[in-house]
Design a protein around this motif. Sequence first.
Motif, PDB file in Angstrom:
ATOM      1  N   GLU A   1       7.665   9.045  11.805  1.00  0.00           N
ATOM      2  CA  GLU A   1       6.769   8.688  13.080  1.00  0.00           C
ATOM      3  C   GLU A   1       7.238   7.312  13.527  1.00  0.00           C
ATOM      4  O   GLU A   1       7.524   6.308  12.839  1.00  0.00           O
ATOM      5  CB  GLU A   1       5.340   8.783  12.395  1.00  0.00           C
ATOM      6  N   VAL A   2       7.213   7.286  15.030  1.00  0.00           N
ATOM      7  CA  VAL A   2       7.718   6.046  15.655  1.00  0.00           C
ATOM      8  C   VAL A   2       6.780   5.503  16.514  1.00  0.00           C
ATOM      9  O   VAL A   2       5.658   6.233  16.937  1.00  0.00           O
ATOM     10  CB  VAL A   2       8.858   6.664  16.579  1.00  0.00           C
ATOM     11  N   ILE A   3       6.650   4.129  16.468  1.00  0.00           N
ATOM     12  CA  ILE A   3       5.838   3.348  17.313  1.00  0.00           C
ATOM     13  C   ILE A   3       6.771   2.476  18.161  1.00  0.00           C
ATOM     14  O   ILE A   3       7.378   1.834  17.472  1.00  0.00           O
ATOM     15  CB  ILE A   3       4.618   2.587  16.772  1.00  0.00           C
ATOM     16  N   GLU A   4       6.684   2.522  19.473  1.00  0.00           N
ATOM     17  CA  GLU A   4       7.369   1.505  20.403  1.00  0.00           C
ATOM     18  C   GLU A   4       6.060   0.971  21.256  1.00  0.00           C
ATOM     19  O   GLU A   4       5.509   1.702  21.961  1.00  0.00           O
ATOM     20  CB  GLU A   4       8.424   1.903  21.231  1.00  0.00           C
ATOM     21  N   MET A   5       6.275  -0.342  21.038  1.00  0.00           N
ATOM     22  CA  MET A   5       5.266  -1.278  22.123  1.00  0.00           C
ATOM     23  C   MET A   5       5.992  -1.723  23.004  1.00  0.00           C
ATOM     24  O   MET A   5       7.048  -2.244  23.024  1.00  0.00           O
ATOM     25  CB  MET A   5       4.431  -2.013  21.073  1.00  0.00           C
ATOM     26  N   ASP A   6       5.316  -1.878  24.194  1.00  0.00           N
ATOM     27  CA  ASP A   6       5.898  -2.078  25.594  1.00  0.00           C
ATOM     28  C   ASP A   6       5.340  -3.691  25.642  1.00  0.00           C
ATOM     29  O   ASP A   6       4.257  -4.084  25.896  1.00  0.00           O
ATOM     30  CB  ASP A   6       5.338  -1.534  26.646  1.00  0.00           C
ATOM     31  N   ASP A   7       6.328  -4.663  25.393  1.00  0.00           N
ATOM     32  CA  ASP A   7       6.036  -6.228  25.154  1.00  0.00           C
ATOM     33  C   ASP A   7       6.263  -6.913  26.389  1.00  0.00           C
ATOM     34  O   ASP A   7       6.745  -6.362  27.385  1.00  0.00           O
ATOM     35  CB  ASP A   7       6.982  -6.838  23.992  1.00  0.00           C
TER      36      ASP A   7
ATOM     37  N   ASN B   1       4.096   2.064  26.472  1.00  0.00           N
ATOM     38  CA  ASN B   1       3.807   2.395  25.021  1.00  0.00           C
ATOM     39  C   ASN B   1       4.476   3.724  24.670  1.00  0.00           C
ATOM     40  O   ASN B   1       3.790   4.700  25.342  1.00  0.00           O
ATOM     41  CB  ASN B   1       2.346   2.079  24.614  1.00  0.00           C
ATOM     42  N   ARG B   2       5.011   3.981  23.424  1.00  0.00           N
ATOM     43  CA  ARG B   2       5.226   5.109  22.986  1.00  0.00           C
ATOM     44  C   ARG B   2       4.968   5.588  21.661  1.00  0.00           C
ATOM     45  O   ARG B   2       4.941   4.519  20.609  1.00  0.00           O
ATOM     46  CB  ARG B   2       6.759   5.511  23.164  1.00  0.00           C
ATOM     47  N   ILE B   3       4.537   6.516  21.020  1.00  0.00           N
ATOM     48  CA  ILE B   3       4.022   6.991  19.648  1.00  0.00           C
ATOM     49  C   ILE B   3       4.303   8.378  19.605  1.00  0.00           C
ATOM     50  O   ILE B   3       4.250   9.405  20.322  1.00  0.00           O
ATOM     51  CB  ILE B   3       2.526   6.720  19.586  1.00  0.00           C
ATOM     52  N   THR B   4       4.618   8.881  18.241  1.00  0.00           N
ATOM     53  CA  THR B   4       5.073  10.085  18.113  1.00  0.00           C
ATOM     54  C   THR B   4       3.967  11.171  18.344  1.00  0.00           C
ATOM     55  O   THR B   4       2.730  10.735  17.947  1.00  0.00           O
ATOM     56  CB  THR B   4       5.491  10.158  16.540  1.00  0.00           C
ATOM     57  N   THR B   5       4.094  12.174  18.926  1.00  0.00           N
ATOM     58  CA  THR B   5       3.025  13.093  19.136  1.00  0.00           C
ATOM     59  C   THR B   5       2.551  13.624  17.828  1.00  0.00           C
ATOM     60  O   THR B   5       3.222  13.796  16.788  1.00  0.00           O
ATOM     61  CB  THR B   5       3.756  14.399  19.839  1.00  0.00           C
ATOM     62  N   ASP B   6       1.163  13.915  17.770  1.00  0.00           N
ATOM     63  CA  ASP B   6       0.669  14.238  16.406  1.00  0.00           C
ATOM     64  C   ASP B   6       0.610  13.483  15.417  1.00  0.00           C
ATOM     65  O   ASP B   6       0.875  13.842  14.175  1.00  0.00           O
ATOM     66  CB  ASP B   6       0.845  15.861  16.238  1.00  0.00           C
ATOM     67  N   HIS B   7       1.063  12.147  15.681  1.00  0.00           N
ATOM     68  CA  HIS B   7       0.991  11.041  14.628  1.00  0.00           C
ATOM     69  C   HIS B   7      -0.169  10.989  13.627  1.00  0.00           C
ATOM     70  O   HIS B   7      -1.276  11.584  13.950  1.00  0.00           O
ATOM     71  CB  HIS B   7       1.345   9.670  15.096  1.00  0.00           C
ATOM     72  N   HIS B   8      -0.224  10.312  12.832  1.00  0.00           N
ATOM     73  CA  HIS B   8      -1.240  10.137  11.603  1.00  0.00           C
ATOM     74  C   HIS B   8      -1.625   8.928  11.405  1.00  0.00           C
ATOM     75  O   HIS B   8      -2.150   8.514  10.318  1.00  0.00           O
ATOM     76  CB  HIS B   8      -0.815  10.605  10.308  1.00  0.00           C
ATOM     77  N   PHE B   9      -1.454   7.834  12.263  1.00  0.00           N
ATOM     78  CA  PHE B   9      -1.642   6.505  12.174  1.00  0.00           C
ATOM     79  C   PHE B   9      -3.206   6.364  12.537  1.00  0.00           C
ATOM     80  O   PHE B   9      -3.805   7.178  13.380  1.00  0.00           O
ATOM     81  CB  PHE B   9      -1.089   5.505  13.237  1.00  0.00           C
ATOM     82  N   GLN B  10      -3.885   5.360  11.710  1.00  0.00           N
ATOM     83  CA  GLN B  10      -5.290   5.150  12.205  1.00  0.00           C
ATOM     84  C   GLN B  10      -5.243   3.910  12.989  1.00  0.00           C
ATOM     85  O   GLN B  10      -4.686   2.989  12.896  1.00  0.00           O
ATOM     86  CB  GLN B  10      -5.895   4.521  10.746  1.00  0.00           C
ATOM     87  N   GLY B  11      -5.778   4.161  13.835  1.00  0.00           N
ATOM     88  CA  GLY B  11      -6.026   3.405  15.048  1.00  0.00           C
ATOM     89  C   GLY B  11      -6.418   3.869  16.446  1.00  0.00           C
ATOM     90  O   GLY B  11      -6.710   5.026  16.382  1.00  0.00           O
ATOM     91  N   PHE B  12      -6.022   3.059  17.458  1.00  0.00           N
ATOM     92  CA  PHE B  12      -6.266   3.509  18.978  1.00  0.00           C
ATOM     93  C   PHE B  12      -4.964   3.111  19.716  1.00  0.00           C
ATOM     94  O   PHE B  12      -4.601   1.821  19.523  1.00  0.00           O
ATOM     95  CB  PHE B  12      -7.620   2.634  19.545  1.00  0.00           C
ATOM     96  N   PHE B  13      -4.354   4.022  20.418  1.00  0.00           N
ATOM     97  CA  PHE B  13      -3.141   3.834  20.748  1.00  0.00           C
ATOM     98  C   PHE B  13      -3.228   4.192  22.484  1.00  0.00           C
ATOM     99  O   PHE B  13      -3.217   5.496  22.570  1.00  0.00           O
ATOM    100  CB  PHE B  13      -2.232   4.718  20.086  1.00  0.00           C
ATOM    101  N   PHE B  14      -3.268   3.209  23.363  1.00  0.00           N
ATOM    102  CA  PHE B  14      -3.421   3.540  24.770  1.00  0.00           C
ATOM    103  C   PHE B  14      -2.570   2.457  25.478  1.00  0.00           C
ATOM    104  O   PHE B  14      -1.382   2.238  25.117  1.00  0.00           O
ATOM    105  CB  PHE B  14      -4.689   3.536  25.133  1.00  0.00           C
ATOM    106  N   ASN B  15      -2.926   1.959  26.572  1.00  0.00           N
ATOM    107  CA  ASN B  15      -2.199   0.795  27.213  1.00  0.00           C
ATOM    108  C   ASN B  15      -2.051  -0.434  26.374  1.00  0.00           C
ATOM    109  O   ASN B  15      -0.972  -1.129  26.533  1.00  0.00           O
ATOM    110  CB  ASN B  15      -2.905   0.322  28.516  1.00  0.00           C
TER     111      ASN B  15
ATOM    112  N   ASN C   1      11.691  -4.373  23.696  1.00  0.00           N
ATOM    113  CA  ASN C   1      10.655  -3.846  23.002  1.00  0.00           C
ATOM    114  C   ASN C   1      11.018  -3.482  21.696  1.00  0.00           C
ATOM    115  O   ASN C   1      12.144  -2.883  21.381  1.00  0.00           O
ATOM    116  CB  ASN C   1       9.948  -2.711  24.037  1.00  0.00           C
ATOM    117  N   HIS C   2      10.136  -3.470  20.577  1.00  0.00           N
ATOM    118  CA  HIS C   2      10.293  -2.982  19.299  1.00  0.00           C
ATOM    119  C   HIS C   2      10.041  -1.581  19.268  1.00  0.00           C
ATOM    120  O   HIS C   2       8.747  -1.240  19.617  1.00  0.00           O
ATOM    121  CB  HIS C   2       9.687  -4.019  18.371  1.00  0.00           C
ATOM    122  N   ARG C   3      10.802  -0.901  18.577  1.00  0.00           N
ATOM    123  CA  ARG C   3      10.656   0.562  18.116  1.00  0.00           C
ATOM    124  C   ARG C   3      10.732   0.672  16.560  1.00  0.00           C
ATOM    125  O   ARG C   3      11.805   0.398  15.944  1.00  0.00           O
ATOM    126  CB  ARG C   3      11.708   1.536  18.906  1.00  0.00           C
TER     127      ARG C   3
END
Length: 219
Positions: A181-187, A56-70, A208-210
């Motif tokens: 800001e970018v989110i890429e999920m490892d599907d 999984n990848r997400i922009t550093t210092d993003h502003h999304f509300q949520g939890f982003f880990f594995n 994967n979708h980015r």
Amino acid sequence: MEGSTILLVTLLSLCVGLSEAWPSGTYSMVAPRTGCPSGFKVGWRYQDNEDAGTQNRITTDHHFQGFFFNDMISYYCSKTSSSGSGSWPRGNYCIMRYGSHCPSGFSSGSVYWDDEDTYNMNGKGGYLPSGSFDSDTRINYCCRSDGSSKSYISLPHTDPFYLMRYTSSCQRVSGMSVREEVIEMDDEDTLNSDSVSGSHPMESGSGNHRLYYCYYTPY
């Protein structure tokens, strides 16, 4: 003179109120850390991403509300009432669909995520965009390209919010700074069936979708 002053103040108050009211119709947007606009309903989606070597990848210092880990838990803001101020302005951007159809001026499409197959733990709660939220995830979007992303459009500009890129750069909004800001999920790796349809936000990636989000903050 006093009556004229009161009338002027009243008219100015009405104008300010109108400029800060969101367009009419029902729709959803991804939630920023600062929370949803007043009157919007909150929902969340837990997506169980690929277990083996998750990337999984997400922009550093993003502003999304949520939890982003594995895995990722994303929050959404949904306007469930059709009331509002006017229509969405012309431009080049996407929002999320809420309900059976998009607001006037938008075309509909979707993004489908093939989530983890083994011991899938997807979850959901609250008010979510239109789509399907079971062992895999589909979100329906509303996109438009009837104006230039480089032309400023008018939307409420007192609090942060997100739009999404469509076929161009992030749409300019009056009174707001914008940051991509970018989110890429490892599907799912095995027999991955990720797909897109219709008018959907800009996306890239192989298997994967980015997705590309536009984060707006007041000047």
